[in-house]
Design a protein around this motif. Structure first.
Motif, PDB file in Angstrom:
ATOM      1  N   SER A 194       4.424   6.824 -11.608  1.00 51.96           N
ATOM      2  CA  SER A 194       4.943   7.891 -10.751  1.00 51.96           C
ATOM      3  C   SER A 194       6.455   7.833 -10.629  1.00 51.96           C
ATOM      4  O   SER A 194       7.006   7.776  -9.532  1.00 51.96           O
TER       5      SER A 194
ATOM      6  N   GLU B  39       0.826  -1.216   0.000  1.00 54.48           N
ATOM      7  CA  GLU B  39       0.000   0.000   0.000  1.00 54.48           C
ATOM      8  C   GLU B  39       0.857   1.261   0.000  1.00 54.48           C
ATOM      9  O   GLU B  39       1.843   1.357   0.719  1.00 54.48           O
ATOM     10  N   TYR B  40       0.448   2.209  -0.830  1.00 58.45           N
ATOM     11  CA  TYR B  40       0.986   3.566  -0.793  1.00 58.45           C
ATOM     12  C   TYR B  40      -0.173   4.457  -0.424  1.00 58.45           C
ATOM     13  O   TYR B  40      -1.230   4.413  -1.064  1.00 58.45           O
ATOM     14  N   SER B  41      -0.016   5.251   0.618  1.00 59.63           N
ATOM     15  CA  SER B  41      -1.119   6.095   1.057  1.00 59.63           C
ATOM     16  C   SER B  41      -0.694   7.553   1.052  1.00 59.63           C
ATOM     17  O   SER B  41       0.316   7.923   1.642  1.00 59.63           O
TER      18      SER B  41
ATOM     19  N   GLU C  28       2.502  10.948   3.949  1.00 58.68           N
ATOM     20  CA  GLU C  28       2.366   9.833   3.014  1.00 58.68           C
ATOM     21  C   GLU C  28       3.288   8.704   3.465  1.00 58.68           C
ATOM     22  O   GLU C  28       4.278   8.946   4.153  1.00 58.68           O
TER      23      GLU C  28
ATOM     24  N   ILE D 100       5.944   3.215  -7.736  1.00 58.26           N
ATOM     25  CA  ILE D 100       4.505   3.460  -7.756  1.00 58.26           C
ATOM     26  C   ILE D 100       4.117   3.647  -9.215  1.00 58.26           C
ATOM     27  O   ILE D 100       4.715   4.482  -9.916  1.00 58.26           O
TER      28      ILE D 100
ATOM     29  N   SER E 101      -5.519   8.834  -0.144  1.00 58.18           N
ATOM     30  CA  SER E 101      -6.250   7.639  -0.546  1.00 58.18           C
ATOM     31  C   SER E 101      -5.232   6.530  -0.732  1.00 58.18           C
ATOM     32  O   SER E 101      -4.105   6.785  -1.124  1.00 58.18           O
TER      33      SER E 101
ATOM     34  N   TYR F 297      -3.222   3.707  -2.519  1.00 61.52           N
ATOM     35  CA  TYR F 297      -2.837   3.317  -3.865  1.00 61.52           C
ATOM     36  C   TYR F 297      -1.957   2.083  -3.764  1.00 61.52           C
ATOM     37  O   TYR F 297      -1.591   1.650  -2.674  1.00 61.52           O
TER      38      TYR F 297
END
Length: 166
Positions: free
Chosen positions: A145, A118-120, A154, A142, A123, A125
């Motif tokens: 990105s 998870e990348y937060s 983040e 990501i 929201s 991602y």
């Protein structure tokens, strides 16, 4: 209680049929003892070797690269349980596409591996964590990105990154 055939009665949670060398077992009113260096199952493993898989050793990651760091209030850990390695924690303040930290020799996968985590940034991602076998580099990517900065507030999760070593 189960009688293992050697006159020693064991509780039901002990798998008595796997006991090969029953001379290593002693029993008193309140205690069951098995000599740690005695072979106790058909694989030839000792009790110490069998129980070692239940002993997880955690090592804190203290050296990060490319401005990456542990999310404030958390720690990044390398957990090793026998041959299984798990990464735990959250990283932040780093550049995507670059190495966040390096795994020590002996805790690197046998081949390059990729994991989805998870990348937060408001929201959740999807992040991609790559672990490079030869160098031990843990890299963050990501989708779509390249080169962005994971900033304050983040984070990228390392939870779910696990593999086995030889």
């Amino acid at each position: 209680m189960i009688n293992c055939g050697c006159g020693v009665k064991l509780y039901n949670d002990i798998d008595c049929p796997t006991l090969v060398n029953t001379t290593c077992v002693t029993y008193s009113e309140d205690r069951l003892s098995i000599e740690p260096t005695s072979v106790i199952d058909g694989s030839g493993r000792t009790l110490t070797e069998i129980l070692s898989r239940f002993n997880t050793v955690r090592t804190k990651v203290t050296v990060f690269a490319n401005t990456w760091e542990a999310l404030t209030g958390t720690e990044v850990m390398i957990a090793q349980n026998g041959a299984e390695i798990k990464l735990e924690g959250f990283i932040t303040l780093g550049h995507v596409g670059f190495t966040a930290f390096v795994l020590p020799a002996g805790q690197r996968p046998n081949s390059d591996m990729t994991f989805i985590t998870e990348y937060s940034n408001a929201s959740p991602y999807i992040a991609q964590i790559s672990v490079i076998a030869a160098t031990g580099a843990v890299q963050v990517n990501i989708a779509g990105s390249s080169g962005i900065f994971v900033g304050s507030g983040e984070y990228v999760s390392l939870n779910g990154v696990n593999f086995f070593v030889k």
